[in-house]
Design an enzyme around this catalytic site. Sequence first.
Site, PDB file in Angstrom:
ATOM      1  N   ASP A  97      42.297 -29.602  -3.232  1.00 24.93           N
ATOM      2  CA  ASP A  97      40.950 -29.480  -2.668  1.00 24.93           C
ATOM      3  C   ASP A  97      40.625 -30.487  -1.569  1.00 24.93           C
ATOM      4  OD1 ASP A  97      40.737 -31.866  -4.004  1.00 24.93           O
ATOM      5  OD2 ASP A  97      39.610 -31.049  -5.689  1.00 24.93           O
ATOM      6  N   ARG A 111      33.360 -41.679  -5.385  1.00 25.64           N
ATOM      7  CA  ARG A 111      32.240 -42.113  -4.542  1.00 25.64           C
ATOM      8  C   ARG A 111      30.900 -41.954  -5.276  1.00 25.64           C
ATOM      9  NH1 ARG A 111      32.118 -42.477   1.276  1.00 25.64           N
ATOM     10  NH2 ARG A 111      34.356 -42.151   1.235  1.00 25.64           N
ATOM     11  N   GLU A 136      35.030 -31.442  -1.611  1.00 24.44           N
ATOM     12  CA  GLU A 136      36.181 -30.775  -2.260  1.00 24.44           C
ATOM     13  C   GLU A 136      35.887 -29.341  -2.689  1.00 24.44           C
ATOM     14  OE1 GLU A 136      35.142 -33.835  -2.973  1.00 24.44           O
ATOM     15  OE2 GLU A 136      36.845 -35.191  -2.682  1.00 24.44           O
ATOM     16  N   HIS A 192      40.375 -50.112  -7.238  1.00 18.71           N
ATOM     17  CA  HIS A 192      40.329 -49.324  -6.001  1.00 18.71           C
ATOM     18  C   HIS A 192      40.226 -50.271  -4.808  1.00 18.71           C
ATOM     19  CE1 HIS A 192      38.516 -46.616  -2.999  1.00 18.71           C
ATOM     20  NE2 HIS A 192      39.078 -45.642  -3.685  1.00 18.71           N
ATOM     21  N   GLU A 226      47.246 -25.058  -7.489  1.00 16.54           N
ATOM     22  CA  GLU A 226      46.061 -25.587  -8.183  1.00 16.54           C
ATOM     23  C   GLU A 226      44.814 -24.877  -7.668  1.00 16.54           C
ATOM     24  OE1 GLU A 226      44.403 -29.676  -7.988  1.00 16.54           O
ATOM     25  OE2 GLU A 226      45.084 -29.889 -10.027  1.00 16.54           O
ATOM     26  N   HIS A 230      37.004 -44.581  -9.281  1.00 11.23           N
ATOM     27  CA  HIS A 230      37.054 -44.627  -7.823  1.00 11.23           C
ATOM     28  C   HIS A 230      36.137 -43.624  -7.157  1.00 11.23           C
ATOM     29  CE1 HIS A 230      39.560 -41.103  -8.508  1.00 11.23           C
ATOM     30  NE2 HIS A 230      39.431 -40.806  -7.233  1.00 11.23           N
TER      31      HIS A 230
END
Length: 377
Positions: free
Chosen positions: A99, A208, A135, A239, A121, A206
């Site tokens: 994605d 956002r 995504e 991260h 996927e 990690h």
Amino acid sequence: MPKPVIFCVIGTRPEAIKMAPVVLELRRYSELAETTLISTGQHDEILLAALATFGLKPDADLGIMRHGQTLAQVTTRALDGIAALISDSKPNLVIGQGDTTTTFVAALAAFYSSVPFAHVEAGLRTDSIQNPFPEEFNRRVAGLVAKLHFPPTSWAKENLLKEGKDPLTVFVTGNTGIDAVLEAAENTRTPWFPNHAGRVLLLTTHRRENWGEPQRRIAEAALTLVNQFPDTLLVVPMHPNPQVRDLLTSILGGHDRIELIEPPEYPNFVKLMQRCTLILSDSGGVQEEAPAFGLPVLVLRDTTERPEGVHAGTAKLVGTDRDRIVEEGRRLLGDGDAYRAMAQAVSPYGDGHASARVRYRVFEFLGLDTPDVPDWN
Ligand code: UDP
């Protein structure tokens, strides 16, 4: 007759990890087709390190990574680069995975050139095109264009059929990430382990959407759990983002049973997972990988496009509320029956043979003889 050319396009570490087994599998039959691995270099160094784990490097690297670039810049640079490669090599099929913006752009470039696109996927969905951003948009566009869809699970297949995809183009394969993780677990000889005799907890965060206050609550919850269970050690790969690092260090730094570490390279990360008792994570890939080792995951998000693990009982969606994370963590660490129920749940993400299924259908699509028919159970 010249051999058909297959492009496999990647841009980030998770894609590299999940595409690597597909490339290796296609190349096992290099007498039938030529497979070219293309990186846009959306996340360059960590991508190359992950690929090297599998003995792979890109045949073409577009090197589009620029500090602070916008999504529009990523999109236009990658589109120009992939379109030029398609025009030069005239591949018979372009394969994208997952994605990312790279995947969306690979699908678009293939579409513009009337080259068929296959999506590995495929079919993961939330109910909003805005979330996760970008995504969800990326994978929907990839699905719109694809002539072959490889959903990892039957849930993902149903999503595609509901959108009206032709059932004859949709094949459940399992997740190629499970092929990768099992291979890494088997072949990694010199792992790093924390020096600790008791139970190990792993925290990765990690995403956002969790930066700032949600991450603060996550870190505080992890600290509370370590303090409540004196036999535990918490390992936290940090991260690279400085904001994330500062926050994690300010809450978790200086504790004698907490290790804040640089993110381990993939094989070491896999071995670290195997050494753990419990994972707290907002990562998509980790949700899929952990149950392959019978490892419960508390998912630090409010929604997930991977509900199969939650339904199967391998993962629990706990969000980012401090008390909720502590409560669920305490239940698993303190109650053997609750822990075993999760640890023994069967992983819905595949058996490690997804890439062979992808290879079989790709060759069939290209009109090639399809040797070594995989098991479709
Ligand atoms: N991973 C790794 N080192 C780390 C953290 C994760 O190699 O320190 C691997 C992990 O095993 C998985 C992939 O990176 O295969 C997941 O990447 P990430 O969590 O960054 O992205 P997501 O899956 O959420 O897109």
